[in-house]
Structure formats: structure tokens, C-alpha cells
Design a protein around this motif. Structure first.
Motif, mmCIF file in Angstrom:
data_model
loop_
_atom_site.group_PDB
_atom_site.id
_atom_site.type_symbol
_atom_site.label_atom_id
_atom_site.label_comp_id
_atom_site.label_asym_id
_atom_site.label_seq_id
_atom_site.Cartn_x
_atom_site.Cartn_y
_atom_site.Cartn_z
ATOM 1 N N ARG A 156 0.806 -1.334 0.236
ATOM 2 C CA ARG A 156 -0.003 -0.065 0.022
ATOM 3 C C ARG A 156 0.864 1.143 0.118
ATOM 4 N NH1 ARG A 156 -5.668 1.010 2.633
ATOM 5 N NH2 ARG A 156 -5.997 -1.018 1.607
ATOM 6 N N VAL A 157 0.559 2.088 -1.096
ATOM 7 C CA VAL A 157 1.585 3.464 -1.323
ATOM 8 C C VAL A 157 0.433 4.377 -1.234
ATOM 9 C CG1 VAL A 157 3.114 4.362 -2.778
ATOM 10 C CG2 VAL A 157 3.000 1.733 -2.692
ATOM 11 N N LEU A 158 1.078 5.603 -0.502
ATOM 12 C CA LEU A 158 0.436 6.879 -0.594
ATOM 13 C C LEU A 158 0.858 7.672 -1.503
ATOM 14 C CD1 LEU A 158 -1.569 8.497 1.237
ATOM 15 C CD2 LEU A 158 0.434 9.398 2.364
ATOM 16 N N LEU A 159 -0.036 7.772 -2.496
ATOM 17 C CA LEU A 159 0.410 8.692 -3.822
ATOM 18 C C LEU A 159 -0.501 9.795 -3.722
ATOM 19 C CD1 LEU A 159 0.447 6.005 -6.347
ATOM 20 C CD2 LEU A 159 2.450 6.966 -5.332
ATOM 21 N N GLU A 160 0.045 11.277 -4.456
ATOM 22 C CA GLU A 160 -0.691 12.128 -4.535
ATOM 23 C C GLU A 160 -1.421 12.372 -5.893
ATOM 24 O OE1 GLU A 160 -0.287 17.257 -4.680
ATOM 25 O OE2 GLU A 160 1.008 15.893 -3.349
ATOM 26 N N ILE A 161 -2.488 12.202 -6.047
ATOM 27 C CA ILE A 161 -3.629 12.163 -7.283
ATOM 28 C C ILE A 161 -4.402 13.311 -7.266
ATOM 29 C CG2 ILE A 161 -4.834 10.615 -8.924
ATOM 30 C CD1 ILE A 161 -3.747 8.414 -7.288
ATOM 31 N N GLY A 163 -4.151 16.265 -6.620
ATOM 32 C CA GLY A 163 -4.209 17.118 -5.388
ATOM 33 C C GLY A 163 -4.397 16.595 -4.065
ATOM 34 N N ARG A 164 -4.845 15.302 -4.010
ATOM 35 C CA ARG A 164 -5.317 14.706 -2.828
ATOM 36 C C ARG A 164 -4.288 13.229 -2.736
ATOM 37 N NH1 ARG A 164 -10.678 12.149 -2.869
ATOM 38 N NH2 ARG A 164 -10.175 11.726 -0.761
ATOM 39 N N ALA A 165 -4.010 13.137 -1.317
ATOM 40 C CA ALA A 165 -3.320 11.744 -1.044
ATOM 41 C C ALA A 165 -4.024 10.669 -1.037
ATOM 42 C CB ALA A 165 -2.709 12.142 0.421
ATOM 43 N N VAL A 166 -3.953 9.638 -1.653
ATOM 44 C CA VAL A 166 -4.657 8.589 -1.822
ATOM 45 C C VAL A 166 -3.727 7.197 -1.731
ATOM 46 C CG1 VAL A 166 -6.031 7.421 -3.538
ATOM 47 C CG2 VAL A 166 -6.219 9.625 -3.538
ATOM 48 N N GLU A 167 -4.373 6.155 -0.919
ATOM 49 C CA GLU A 167 -3.633 5.126 -0.676
ATOM 50 C C GLU A 167 -4.013 4.123 -1.846
ATOM 51 O OE1 GLU A 167 -3.762 3.158 3.252
ATOM 52 O OE2 GLU A 167 -3.049 5.184 4.307
ATOM 53 N N ILE A 168 -2.975 3.508 -2.401
ATOM 54 C CA ILE A 168 -3.179 2.593 -3.530
ATOM 55 C C ILE A 168 -2.197 1.515 -3.314
ATOM 56 C CG2 ILE A 168 -2.684 2.423 -5.964
ATOM 57 C CD1 ILE A 168 -4.375 4.892 -5.715
ATOM 58 N N ASN A 169 -3.414 0.252 -3.603
ATOM 59 C CA ASN A 169 -2.758 -1.339 -3.426
ATOM 60 C C ASN A 169 -2.084 -1.445 -4.830
ATOM 61 O OD1 ASN A 169 -3.523 -1.599 -0.629
ATOM 62 N ND2 ASN A 169 -5.706 -1.877 -1.191
ATOM 63 N N LEU A 170 -0.891 -1.880 -4.606
ATOM 64 C CA LEU A 170 -0.094 -2.665 -5.728
ATOM 65 C C LEU A 170 0.502 -3.680 -5.664
ATOM 66 C CD1 LEU A 170 1.627 1.039 -6.505
ATOM 67 C CD2 LEU A 170 -0.249 0.106 -7.938
ATOM 68 N N PRO A 171 0.986 -4.400 -6.630
ATOM 69 C CA PRO A 171 1.792 -5.695 -6.328
ATOM 70 C C PRO A 171 3.284 -5.145 -5.815
ATOM 71 C CG PRO A 171 1.133 -5.534 -8.601
ATOM 72 C CD PRO A 171 0.536 -4.304 -8.143
ATOM 73 N N ARG A 172 3.889 -5.726 -5.167
ATOM 74 C CA ARG A 172 5.388 -5.573 -4.528
ATOM 75 C C ARG A 172 6.134 -5.388 -5.803
ATOM 76 N NH1 ARG A 172 6.486 -8.856 0.675
ATOM 77 N NH2 ARG A 172 7.685 -7.390 1.309
ATOM 78 N N ARG A 173 5.911 -6.190 -6.594
ATOM 79 C CA ARG A 173 6.963 -6.277 -7.745
ATOM 80 C C ARG A 173 6.944 -4.892 -8.611
ATOM 81 N NH1 ARG A 173 3.927 -7.540 -12.174
ATOM 82 N NH2 ARG A 173 1.907 -9.034 -11.634
#
Length: 178
Positions: A156-161, A163-173
């Protein structure tokens, strides 16, 4: 791992190098098995993937480089042309008239990432709270802090999309340390 690395160094001193072999679609294991039965030293880097099929989750080994594996050869001493006739193999990746060697250190580096179960853990350098870059998918090149690592190869990575901070689930690879 030091024993494996010393074995690699001794092999390089004997004139052996790593070469790439192209396999038939989803036949990496078949090619590996048949090449090893012929006496070739084969390295097939694998990863674990969780697959959802018919509402069931299943974790299985998959080739790190689908359609390819590595074979260590001494071109002057070994009958490398027999590799092309092996079940599961398409061909040895060639240069002009000879197999094209993998640059030194590439396979050796991948070998250092292989754990006791034979799985290449390329994400082993990731740690919670670390800044990471997304390398795959629609968020490629986005940078943000790593919030959580799951044991099932998700992060789970916190990205700015927008203008908002959004937590995104991604594969570790799909992540690399910045």
C-alpha cells in the motif's frame, strides 16, 4: 549464499559464462528439467504470484522472465548446439554466429536475491515508511511513501493524485526503492 558465490567465481575462471535460452510459451520448467537431464547447469529465476481463479486464491511459482532461462556454458568445451533440440526450448539467444553471453554480474546479482525456497525476492530491499517509485501500471513514475507490506505480495503506497493523498494497493514487484 557464500558457497554459491564461490562456485560462480570458480566457474567463471574455467571459462564458463551465462547464456540466455528462449523457451516455448509456459514451458520454462519443462526446458529446465530436460536441460538439467542433459547435464547443463540451468538457472530459472522464479517468483511467487497469487492468482484468483474460479473464486479461489492460489499461490504458484512463475518465471521471473517468462519465456527465458539461463544456462552456464563453456562454448569451447560443451556441445551447446544440442540445447536448440531440447524439448521446451525454442533457441539459444545468438549473436552473429555464437550464443550471446549475458553481461557479467547480471545473473550473479539475481542469484543473490534468491531465497532458500528458490524464489527471487527482488523486493527484499523495501521497508515500511520508505519512499518508493511505481514502475508498472497506470501510476508509473509516481513517488510516495510505502505505508504497508502484506505477506501476499501486495503493498500500500500513499500517492498524490489530483491534489489529494490517496492510498493505492499495488503488487510489490511494481515498486522500487528511491
Amino acid at each position: 549464499m557464500s558457497r554459491a558465490l564461490s562456485s560462480l567465481l570458480q566457474a567463471n575462471m574455467r571459462g564458463q559464462r551465462w547464456y540466455v535460452v528462449q523457451t516455448r510459451a509456459r514451458s520454462e520448467e519443462t526446458a529446465r528439467f530436460n536441460l538439467e537431464n542433459q547435464g547443463f547447469e540451468v538457472f530459472l529465476p522464479r517468483t511467487l504470484r497469487t492468482v484468483l481463479h474460479a473464486r479461489k486464491r492460489r499461490t504458484a511459482f512463475h518465471a521471473l522472465f517468462p519465456g527465458y532461462l539461463f544456462v552456464r556454458l563453456d562454448l569451447e568445451r560443451e556441445r551447446w548446439r544440442s540445447i536448440n533440440g531440447t524439448i521446451g526450448v525454442v533457441q539459444v539467444v545468438m549473436g552473429s554466429n555464437l550464443p550471446l553471453p549475458v553481461p557479467e554480474g547480471v545473473v550473479e546479482t539475481i542469484l543473490t536475491y534468491v531465497d532458500a525456497e528458490g524464489v527471487a525476492r527482488l523486493d527484499r530491499d523495501l521497508a515500511q515508511g520508505q519512499t518508493v517509485r511505481v514502475t508498472l501500471g497506470p501510476f508509473t513514475e509516481s513517488i510516495g511513501p510505502l505505508m504497508r507490506l502484506d505477506p501476499n505480495e501486495r503493498a500500500r503506497v500513499l500517492l498524490e493524485i489530483m491534489g489529494r493523498a490517496v492510498e493505492i494497493n499495488l503488487p510489490r514487484r511494481a515498486l522500487e526503492a528511491v
